[in-house]
Design an enzyme around this catalytic site. Structure first.
Site, mmCIF file in Angstrom:
data_model
loop_
_atom_site.group_PDB
_atom_site.id
_atom_site.type_symbol
_atom_site.label_atom_id
_atom_site.label_comp_id
_atom_site.label_asym_id
_atom_site.label_seq_id
_atom_site.Cartn_x
_atom_site.Cartn_y
_atom_site.Cartn_z
ATOM 1 N N THR A 153 0.880 -1.183 0.000
ATOM 2 C CA THR A 153 0.000 0.000 0.000
ATOM 3 C C THR A 153 0.915 1.230 0.000
ATOM 4 O O THR A 153 1.359 1.665 -1.048
ATOM 5 C CB THR A 153 -0.969 -0.006 1.201
ATOM 6 N N LYS A 179 3.976 -6.978 3.889
ATOM 7 C CA LYS A 179 3.777 -5.567 3.604
ATOM 8 C C LYS A 179 3.530 -4.872 4.925
ATOM 9 O O LYS A 179 2.927 -5.434 5.846
ATOM 10 C CB LYS A 179 2.622 -5.339 2.615
ATOM 11 N N THR A 190 1.904 -6.449 13.277
ATOM 12 C CA THR A 190 1.017 -5.499 12.636
ATOM 13 C C THR A 190 1.424 -5.322 11.191
ATOM 14 O O THR A 190 2.395 -4.689 10.912
ATOM 15 C CB THR A 190 0.983 -4.151 13.367
ATOM 16 N N GLU A 276 6.322 4.817 7.015
ATOM 17 C CA GLU A 276 5.832 5.897 6.150
ATOM 18 C C GLU A 276 6.640 7.179 6.340
ATOM 19 O O GLU A 276 6.735 7.711 7.444
ATOM 20 C CB GLU A 276 4.349 6.151 6.419
ATOM 21 N N ASN A 402 -0.357 10.322 5.498
ATOM 22 C CA ASN A 402 -1.571 9.934 6.202
ATOM 23 C C ASN A 402 -2.685 10.957 6.114
ATOM 24 O O ASN A 402 -3.862 10.623 6.245
ATOM 25 C CB ASN A 402 -1.235 9.604 7.663
ATOM 26 N N SER A 407 -7.549 9.916 -0.173
ATOM 27 C CA SER A 407 -7.817 10.681 -1.402
ATOM 28 C C SER A 407 -6.988 10.199 -2.567
ATOM 29 O O SER A 407 -6.144 9.349 -2.433
ATOM 30 C CB SER A 407 -7.560 12.156 -1.139
#
Length: 407
Positions: A153, A179, A190, A276, A402, A407
């Protein structure tokens, strides 16, 4: 044990495929399939979040109650979490479609989803993706690599690993892919992780090996302090290595556990380093602890500290933040006995001794902290126990990613 090139197709009898189903993404693959030519023993560990996604509930039931598993269907983009009875029905529909095309039973199909919470799966696209992947299944490295790419992702790169070891007179292989980039703060694990092995091993020992190993691997990583709804680790063993079946904790079992630990540690570190927006993998080792649990609590507290993570991003040897994070961890220690070191490929430096700063070079410390992999070592001088946790720095890009995720 030997590291080899590969992932989920490295072990004998496992095949994989990937496709672009257009579930959320329009410019990349977003579905993967893993298949074993024979039924597998299955083990799994799952999120401790009370809010569990439909695939987690489905897989928990399969791992616990089904005689065997033979296929895994994964989609990226939509998590199928907080989707009620409809979401559970979609798991069944996914498994049924795969079972028909692969000629396996429905309760031998595991499912996994990752992505946005609250949206329903477009089952026309899911079923079309399964139909496209089934005839493409192969046991090549390229097929496994394609599967690893398809499940991402916000990950910036695929994550996979494989090793071999000897059991009896046979060579056994364990391979895996995962992932994970955000919503990383496990109390189990997680992310999504899929591990395959051709080892012949009992279901009971397979589950025990996995459940024990995650405590020192996936449970010791954190990116942002958020435990996901979809966290799943699946371990499939098909016995195709033809080794003497492992049914007791003998030398072959210990070799299996060691290889599994390497696979899980490697994948866990890859996730932590690919947090991230991250620019660095941040490793924290606590040594000299009086117990393993104390060392774990202290190391996890440091890697989850937002202030410490920000300091690592700024290449700032702000050791006070580390000592502070240790202090509120809940573990009891004497801060006036702590020694702290920073190290990386650029060198190693002691920063504090007995809780007090040394006369170190800030310039040299910044050089050490500017590497893509940085380690802090804290010696609490209370015993012989150690633990290691992995995280990453906290950057501006974490907020951007995040803020725009849906969107």
């Amino acid at each position: 044990m030997e590291k080899i090139k590969g992932g989920v197709t490295a072990a004998k009898g496992f095949k994989a495929a990937a496709t672009a189903a257009g579930i959320k993404y329009t410019d990349r693959t977003d579905m993967a399939m893993i298949y074993s030519i024979v039924p597998c023993q299955a083990a799994g560990t799952f999120t401790t979040n009370i809010v569990k996604a439909a695939p987690v509930k489905w897989d928990q039931k399969i791992v616990k109650e089904s005689r065997a598993a033979q296929a895994v269907i994964v989609n990226a983009g939509i998590a199928n979490a907080c989707t009620g009875e409809e979401g559970m029905a979609y798991c069944s529909q996914t498994a049924k479609k795969a079972a028909e095309l692969l000629n396996v039973s429905e309760d031998a199909v595991l499912v996994a989803s990752t992505g946005v919470i609250g949206k329903q799966l477009p089952m026309d696209k899911i079923c079309a993706g399964i139909t496209a992947m089934a005839p493409q299944l192969t046991d090549t490295y390229e097929a496994g690599h394609a599967a690893a790419l398809a499940i991402m992702t916000t990950d910036t790169h695929e994550k996979e690993v494989a090793v071999t070891f000897e059991a009896g007179t046979k060579t056994v292989t364990i391979g895996g892919m995962c992932k994970g980039s955000g919503m990383i703060h496990p109390n189990m694990c997680t992310m999504l992780s899929f591990i395959t092995t051709d080892a012949a091993i009992s279901k009971e020992l397979l589950q025990e090996a996995l459940s024990e190993d995650i405590k020192d691997t996936y449970n010791m990583i954190s990116v942002d302090g958020d435990t996901s709804t979809n966290d799943t680790v699946l371990l499939l063993a098909n016995g195709e290595a033809k080794n003497p079946k492992i049914t007791e904790k003998n030398a072959d079992y210990e070799a299996f556990v060691k290889a599994l630990n390497y696979v899980n540690t490697t994948l866990a570190k890859q996730m932590a380093g690919d947090g991230e927006g991250a620019t660095a993998l941040f490793e924290v080792k606590v040594i000299g602890a009086e117990s393993k649990e104390q060392a774990k609590v202290l190391s996890k507290s440091v890697i989850t500290s937002s202030l410490t993570k920000a300091a690592i991003y700024g290449h700032d040897a702000n050791w006070g933040r580390i000592l502070c994070a240790m202090g509120y961890s809940g573990a009891v220690f004497d801060p006036e006995k702590v020694d702290l070191y920073f190290e990386s490929k650029a060198g190693k430096m002691q920063i504090i001794k007995d809780g007090v700063a040394l006369d170190y070079s800030e310039e040299e410390a910044t050089k050490i902290l500017s590497e893509p992999e940085v380690t802090a070592v804290a010696d609490v001088k209370m015993g012989d126990a150690t633990a290691t946790a992995w995280g990453c720095d906290l950057t501006y890009d974490y907020i951007k990613i995040n803020a725009d995720y849906r969107s």
